[in-house]
Scaffold this active site. Sequence first.
Site, PDB file in Angstrom:
ATOM      1  N   CYS A   1       0.766  -1.258  -0.199  1.00 17.96           N
ATOM      2  CA  CYS A   1       0.108  -0.039   0.029  1.00 17.96           C
ATOM      3  C   CYS A   1       1.075   1.422   0.097  1.00 17.96           C
ATOM      4  CB  CYS A   1      -0.802  -0.013   1.213  1.00 17.96           C
ATOM      5  SG  CYS A   1      -1.685  -1.560   1.680  1.00 17.96           S
TER       6      CYS A   1
ATOM      7  N   ARG B   1       1.412   1.923  -5.947  1.00 19.46           N
ATOM      8  CA  ARG B   1       1.788   0.952  -4.908  1.00 19.46           C
ATOM      9  C   ARG B   1       0.672   0.264  -4.398  1.00 19.46           C
ATOM     10  NH1 ARG B   1       6.381   1.849  -2.026  1.00 19.46           N
ATOM     11  NH2 ARG B   1       5.586   0.776  -0.303  1.00 19.46           N
TER      12      ARG B   1
ATOM     13  N   TRP C   1      -3.431  -1.897  -1.424  1.00 14.49           N
ATOM     14  CA  TRP C   1      -3.494  -3.136  -2.142  1.00 14.49           C
ATOM     15  C   TRP C   1      -3.954  -4.257  -1.180  1.00 14.49           C
ATOM     16  CZ3 TRP C   1       0.178  -7.190  -2.873  1.00 14.49           C
ATOM     17  CH2 TRP C   1      -0.009  -8.181  -4.103  1.00 14.49           C
TER      18      TRP C   1
ATOM     19  N   ASN D   1       0.899  -0.164   6.097  1.00 15.07           N
ATOM     20  CA  ASN D   1       1.337  -0.894   5.023  1.00 15.07           C
ATOM     21  C   ASN D   1       2.044  -2.019   5.620  1.00 15.07           C
ATOM     22  OD1 ASN D   1       2.410  -2.043   2.537  1.00 15.07           O
ATOM     23  ND2 ASN D   1       4.248  -0.570   2.700  1.00 15.07           N
ATOM     24  N   GLY D   2       1.913  -3.206   5.204  1.00 10.67           N
ATOM     25  CA  GLY D   2       2.442  -4.433   5.791  1.00 10.67           C
ATOM     26  C   GLY D   2       1.514  -5.364   5.747  1.00 10.67           C
TER      27      GLY D   2
ATOM     28  N   GLU E   1      11.350 -12.399 -20.667  1.00  8.67           N
ATOM     29  CA  GLU E   1      11.010 -11.115 -20.488  1.00  8.67           C
ATOM     30  C   GLU E   1       9.866 -10.476 -21.227  1.00  8.67           C
ATOM     31  OE1 GLU E   1      10.798  -7.618 -18.414  1.00  8.67           O
ATOM     32  OE2 GLU E   1      11.108  -9.541 -18.024  1.00  8.67           O
TER      33      GLU E   1
ATOM     34  N   LYS F   1       6.286  -9.163 -20.205  1.00 12.84           N
ATOM     35  CA  LYS F   1       5.986  -7.698 -20.477  1.00 12.84           C
ATOM     36  C   LYS F   1       4.480  -7.751 -21.190  1.00 12.84           C
ATOM     37  CE  LYS F   1       7.504  -5.909 -18.280  1.00 12.84           C
ATOM     38  NZ  LYS F   1       8.464  -6.638 -17.395  1.00 12.84           N
TER      39      LYS F   1
ATOM     40  N   GLU G   1       1.627  -8.973 -18.966  1.00 14.74           N
ATOM     41  CA  GLU G   1       1.537  -8.057 -17.939  1.00 14.74           C
ATOM     42  C   GLU G   1       0.470  -6.885 -18.324  1.00 14.74           C
ATOM     43  OE1 GLU G   1       4.282  -6.756 -14.610  1.00 14.74           O
ATOM     44  OE2 GLU G   1       5.516  -7.261 -16.430  1.00 14.74           O
TER      45      GLU G   1
ATOM     46  N   HIS H   1       9.617 -30.506 -27.928  1.00 14.71           N
ATOM     47  CA  HIS H   1       9.388 -31.217 -26.862  1.00 14.71           C
ATOM     48  C   HIS H   1       8.141 -31.064 -26.386  1.00 14.71           C
ATOM     49  CE1 HIS H   1      13.492 -32.520 -27.270  1.00 14.71           C
ATOM     50  NE2 HIS H   1      13.984 -31.294 -27.237  1.00 14.71           N
TER      51      HIS H   1
ATOM     52  N   LYS I   1       3.274  -2.730  -8.015  1.00 16.14           N
ATOM     53  CA  LYS I   1       4.631  -2.365  -8.419  1.00 16.14           C
ATOM     54  C   LYS I   1       5.644  -3.313  -7.646  1.00 16.14           C
ATOM     55  CE  LYS I   1       8.023  -0.561 -10.684  1.00 16.14           C
ATOM     56  NZ  LYS I   1       8.379  -1.201 -11.994  1.00 16.14           N
TER      57      LYS I   1
HETATM   58  C1  AGP Z   1       7.810  -6.866 -13.559  1.00 14.25           C
HETATM   59  O1  AGP Z   1       7.454  -5.688 -14.794  1.00 14.25           O
HETATM   60  C2  AGP Z   1       6.937  -6.995 -12.537  1.00 14.25           C
HETATM   61  N1  AGP Z   1       6.642  -5.667 -11.869  1.00 14.25           N
HETATM   62  C3  AGP Z   1       7.333  -7.896 -11.434  1.00 14.25           C
HETATM   63  O2  AGP Z   1       7.473  -9.221 -12.093  1.00 14.25           O
HETATM   64  C4  AGP Z   1       8.550  -7.397 -10.720  1.00 14.25           C
HETATM   65  O3  AGP Z   1       9.536  -7.549 -11.614  1.00 14.25           O
HETATM   66  C5  AGP Z   1       8.757  -8.406  -9.459  1.00 14.25           C
HETATM   67  O4  AGP Z   1       7.827  -8.282  -8.679  1.00 14.25           O
HETATM   68  C6  AGP Z   1      10.047  -8.171  -8.886  1.00 14.25           C
HETATM   69  O5  AGP Z   1      10.114  -6.967  -8.282  1.00 14.25           O
HETATM   70  P1  AGP Z   1      11.444  -6.151  -7.571  1.00 14.25           P
HETATM   71  O6  AGP Z   1      12.412  -6.152  -8.733  1.00 14.25           O
HETATM   72  O7  AGP Z   1      10.975  -4.962  -7.068  1.00 14.25           O
HETATM   73  O8  AGP Z   1      11.734  -7.013  -6.470  1.00 14.25           O
END
Ligand code: AGP
Length: 590
Positions: free
Chosen positions: A2, A27, A71, A97-98, A463, A467, A470, A486, A585
Amino acid sequence: MCGIVGYIGGKQAQPILLNCLGRLEYRGYDSCGIAVSANAIEVYKDAGRVKQLAGAMPKLDGVVGIGHTRWATHGEPSQINAHPHLDCSGNIAVVHNGVINNFQKLKQQLIGEGHNFVSQTDTEVIPHLIEKYYHGNLEEAVATALRDVEGSYAIVVLAAGEPKLVVARKDCPIIIGIGDRENFIASDVPAILDYTNRALYLEDGDIGIVTKEGIRLRRDGAEVKREEHRIPWSVEDAQKAGYEHFMLKEIHEQPKVIRDTLGDYTQRAEPAMLMDTGIESMLILACGTSYHAALVGRYIMEELLSILVRVELASELNYYVPNLAKTGAIAITQSGETADTLKAMKKLKDMGCPVLAITNVVGSSASRIANQTIYIRAGPEISVAATKSFTAQLMVLYWLAMSYSKVDARRLAGLIMGIRQLPKKVQQVLDNEDEIMKYAKYLAGYENAFFIGRGINFPVALEGALKLKEVSYIHAEGCPAGELKHGSFALLSKDVPVIAIVAQDNTYEAMLTNLKEVKARGSPLIALAEEGDEDIDQLADSVITVPKGDAIFSPVINTVALQLLAYYAAKQRGCPIDNPRNLAKSVTVE
Ligand code: AGP
């Protein structure tokens, strides 16, 4: 995860709190709320975004207040579960937050002592605990309450009639922004940049007493001092600088990010302690995009350092005991707050393994746990989809490997020249945006896709797929090209396009064979290939050309092209690019 904020000063708190919260929505953005105090505390909160809340909210009078954007972890997003949470009297309000792990036990105890709970959240135990221990001294009550709490937290506490805010942290980030006869509290820097660039970072276990006039920090009952940081980022850094989305802005920032990150390290001959401790093997741990950077890091380090490199998903490392003889660990995490990565770091440290952190956030938890921290210089990464942080992480891995490399001087000179050319080459990819946009609009018409690559570009396929998944919600799978036959071949058809990363290295011939196999099964084929590669033109339906270069640096160039492909496919599909559904994030829960 959060975003929490606080304000105390001479101005009306409501508009300031709402503005700061708006800057922290990356966040978490499923519900939000504020509490403002003149004499009594007034709370206004609901499910939904800050903008909606601000539009529906009556004027709340007061020059001290707290706020939260959520969140959800415990209790679904709703008005009652939104923060701030109050005690029975309504005189103590808390934003958190936590995660409070022992909240159920505490809640039962407090109910047994006559406290009334209204929400399903873990957080609500905190204001009730403070109420239980409050005997006229708010910070004492907060300190006592936190002794009962197990878990992670960053909290801000507001009490009716008290001209102060009390803030505390354990395993979650919190900063205090220093103003002129006013002070700000926030989970992260972008929230305060409109008001100040002077910040204090609290350490785990610190308690801050923040008034209009000043800030006192205490730890275990004693006064402590924390270094004031000048934040090198402007408000604009945290804003979109004219781009439609933070993701596109951050993709376009990469030439500068490469220069900033490399510039910082090639100047400072700061030894990486890990490399000087006679280690014979390396273990790199991370999650998500950072994990893909770690996978590329293995190829770089094994080639340049000739040592064994293992790469592990941090979330899995918690479930087995790695052999750590003569091993050093590198934890890669943009936010520095990813719970799985932090837990794995602590485990490795407890096992006596030196841990180097590569992170983007100064003062983050990862930088506190690690023996040494190397900061990437990516600046604030607001978009949930990581882009520039990936590239900056690779820069640090290249720098580490080149600084301690075992290759001959000629090869090293070639590498130094190659890495210095990267900003220009990445700019060439960015200048080719319109062509990539064309293929992205085409790709946007599909619901499934495969990304394939070999060698150092296999992680790039992973990657590229992440992307696209996501931000565009297209189901995409990254796959080592050699693995297709395979099993995954069964899924290929005219409805499943394949994006192939074809580098001019020892994988080239094998990739050409794979492209023929893909075409034979009817899949539309988009190839990412170096300019001037005629063979590819014959094989692929569409070709995204990228600048020629040393294959060891091709992951940087290729990934930027795939970031643009994902961005424009998502744009074509009208997706909420910066805040994809169900994501946040950084993931501060396991
Ligand atoms: C990537 O686009 C995502 N936001 C997610 O996979 C992110 O890379 C992952 O949560 C790791 O985050 P960090 O690098 O802040 O530890």
